[in-house]
Design an enzyme around this catalytic site. Structure first.
Site, short mmCIF file in Angstrom:
data_model
loop_
_atom_site.label_atom_id
_atom_site.label_comp_id
_atom_site.label_asym_id
_atom_site.label_seq_id
_atom_site.Cartn_x
_atom_site.Cartn_y
_atom_site.Cartn_z
N LYS A 260 -58.78 40.07 45.29
CA LYS A 260 -58.37 39.02 44.63
C LYS A 260 -59.31 38.62 43.24
CE LYS A 260 -56.53 36.96 48.48
NZ LYS A 260 -55.04 36.83 48.16
N ARG B 216 -49.42 40.26 56.93
CA ARG B 216 -48.08 41.04 57.57
C ARG B 216 -48.00 42.36 58.49
NH1 ARG B 216 -45.15 41.20 51.63
NH2 ARG B 216 -46.65 39.26 51.61
N1 BES Z 1 -53.79 34.81 52.78
C1 BES Z 1 -53.12 35.23 51.34
C2 BES Z 1 -52.42 34.02 51.35
C3 BES Z 1 -53.24 32.67 50.77
C4 BES Z 1 -53.73 32.62 49.29
C5 BES Z 1 -53.27 32.07 52.45
C6 BES Z 1 -53.80 31.55 48.91
C7 BES Z 1 -53.50 30.62 51.69
C8 BES Z 1 -54.08 30.74 50.35
C9 BES Z 1 -52.32 36.90 51.82
O1 BES Z 1 -53.02 37.38 52.79
C10 BES Z 1 -52.05 37.53 50.10
O2 BES Z 1 -52.93 37.83 49.88
N2 BES Z 1 -51.13 37.15 49.86
C11 BES Z 1 -50.67 37.84 49.11
C12 BES Z 1 -49.31 38.52 49.11
C13 BES Z 1 -48.88 40.14 47.34
C14 BES Z 1 -49.89 40.61 47.12
C15 BES Z 1 -47.46 39.85 48.28
C16 BES Z 1 -50.27 36.47 47.82
O3 BES Z 1 -49.61 35.76 48.63
O4 BES Z 1 -51.02 36.62 46.86
MN MN Z 2 -53.83 39.03 51.37
#
Ligand code: BES
Ligand code: MN
Ligand code: ZN
Length: 501
Positions: free
Chosen positions: A279, A353
């Protein structure tokens, strides 16, 4: 538990406000009418409220407040009058009112008395208990890492809030139920707020183990046990971390012996760096809250056990840390889930997931529950869709979805139903495996839920995407905490309303 002011119930008559630092909080309606016990307590203050209201243009609108410092004729250092509006108040309005009233007590006040009386008469015991719930949730603060205090502020543990009521014994009884729920919310908030250097999977499991004090059985699956079960989707996420992964299974048996349980499943990513698909730095610190789903499940099971709910309930949480490392999972890797389905990893940041795939499958197979509800801070896409007010609801069962929606309205922990459907499958079909772990940018919260659906079999199931509501959500009358504890009150109400009879 966080350091918090003490909450006590006392009869109207005994509500004494010590001089100097005491605050008196009372309620009035839009005609500025007061109840009789309130008038009694304000004897000597004459037409103070009417005069102050006129000069402050206070009209008694619901939730508004009139703040009178050094009120003439009263012992209290401050008198706060809270408006109740003109409409009849529902349970949730009383919770909010309790929060609003408590929020008007300054932190330098060692004592405060709230007179739980409406202009029409004393609050009933369960109404006063809702008021107390709001007060308790409002005063919560996560300050265990603060070593300094603002000048003049009383340490929370040295402050007390007296709620003066008509019937102390019956109010205490009504409160014992709400207190169980409040403690569940507080437990969940504490877990979400805790930093990831302190709260890693094994420590999370240890804290969940405290539920044993309430006769909740508690088993842990360690890495060896998970390998034996074939949970390679979950294990792949945790493999790059120095901290070992865990699954915790909590069981509360308050229902008929042998009756199918209701099941709650939580995403417990103690920290989500994104892994190799790392990230960006901005706001990455928020990812200490990526275990809010698991925190809710623990808080909920605690609440059900503490109030001795007439239900058999299971909570199952998948605890991992998603880190980049030499031995971390890579994009392109293919893992075999416990269900036997193979998963191609496209983006290591779509890890929640993967954790849930194995935990949902395990829960469905082992417990054959009446229904299964998972909570997860799963996608940024749900925040784009719904913002921070509603959680996303996905379900393969209309009745369960309707019940959740209704309880969301009743508790203020609102959910909005989103679609699932075979049309979305093509976005997650994989070239090399049965399924891939991302479906592209379009409908990102939906394809994530569609992925989960492949791991629930025929079990009635609902998924709550709480990415927008579990932490950093808007502050309100009953929440000033970063970690909100979202879901505990919603699911407690769902169980109480539909599954305890
Ligand atoms: N934990 C994150 C989602 C999230 C983002 C929760 C911001 C709370 C605040 C999750 O694991 C994630 O990174 N999801 C990605 C999925 C994508 C790579 C398909 C996302 O939402 O960008
Ligand atoms: Mn994630
Ligand atoms: Zn995540």
């Amino acid at each position: 538990m966080a350091d918090a002011p003490k909450l006590v119930f006392a009869p109207f008559g005994a509500a004494k406000v010590p001089p100097k630092t005491g605050v008196l909080v009372v309620f009035c309606d839009e005609e500025l009418k007061l109840g009789s016990a309130t008038r009694q307590a304000l004897k000597g203050a004459g037409d103070l409220i009417a005069r102050a209201a006129a000069s402050d243009r206070f009209t008694g609108k619901s939730g508004s407040a009139l703040d009178i410092v050094a009120p003439t004729g009263l012992k209290a250092a401050r008198l706060v009058v809270i408006g109740t509006g003109k409409e009849a108040l529902k349970a949730q309005d009383l919770v909010k009112l309790g929060g609003a009233a408590t929020g008007r007590i300054p932190a330098n006040a060692a004592h405060a008395t709230i007179i739980a009386e409406m202009p029409g008469g004393a609050m009933k015991p369960d109404q006063a208990a809702e008021l107390a719930l709001g007060a308790t949730l409002r005063v919560y603060a996560f300050d265990r890492y603060k070593t300094k205090r603002k000048e003049g502020e009383e340490p929370p543990s040295r402050r007390d809030i007296v709620i003066a009521v008509g019937d102390v014994a019956r109010t205490r009884k009504a409160w014992s139920r709400n207190e169980a729920v409040a403690n569940g919310v507080v437990f969940a908030r504490d877990l979400v707020n805790e930093p990831a250097n302190v709260l890693y999977p094994e420590e999370f499991a240890r804290r969940a183990g405290k539920l044993r004090n309430l006769a909740v059985s508690n088993d842990e699956l360690d890495v060896t046990a998970m390998k034996k079960l074939g949970m390679h989707a979950l294990l792949g996420v945790g493999q790059g971390s120095a901290r070992a992964s865990r699954v915790v299974v909590m069981r509360w048996k308050g229902g008929k012996s042998g009756a199918d349980p209701v099941a709650f499943v939580g995403k417990g990513v103690c920290f989500d760096t994104g892994g190799i698909s790392i990230k960006p730095a901005a706001s990455m610190e928020d990812m200490k809250g990526d275990m809010a789903g698991a925190a809710c499940v623990v808080g909920l099971i605690q609440a059900l056990a503490a109030r001795k709910a007439h239900v058999n309930a299971v909570g199952v949480i998948g605890l991992v840390e998603n880190m980049p490392a030499g031995n971390a999972q890579r994009p392109g890797d293919i893992v075999k889930s416990m269900s036997g389905q193979t998963i191609e990893i496209i983006n290591t940041d779509a890890e929640g997931r993967l954790v849930l795939a194995d935990v949902l499958w395990y829960t469905a197979k082992r417990f054959e529950p009446k229904f299964m509800i998972d909570l997860a801070t799963l996608t940024g896409a749900i925040i784009v869709s719904l913002g921070h007010e509603y959680a996303g609801l996905f379900a393969n069962d209309d009745k369960l979805a309707e019940r959740l929606t209704k309880m969301g309205e009743a508790t203020g922990e609102k959910v909005w139903r989103m679609p699932l459907g075979p049309e979305y499958d093509k976005q997650i079909d994989s070239k090399f495996a049965d399924v891939k772990n991302t479906g592209g940018r379009m409908g990102g919260a939906i394809t994530a839920a569609q992925f989960l659906q492949r791991f629930v079999g025929k079990t009635p199931w609902a998924h709550l995407d709480i990415a927008g509501t579990g932490f950093a959500s808007p502050q309100n009358d009953i929440n000033k905490s970063w970690g909100s504890g979202f879901g505990v009150r919603l699911l407690d109400a769902l169980v109480a309303e539909y599954y305890e009879k």
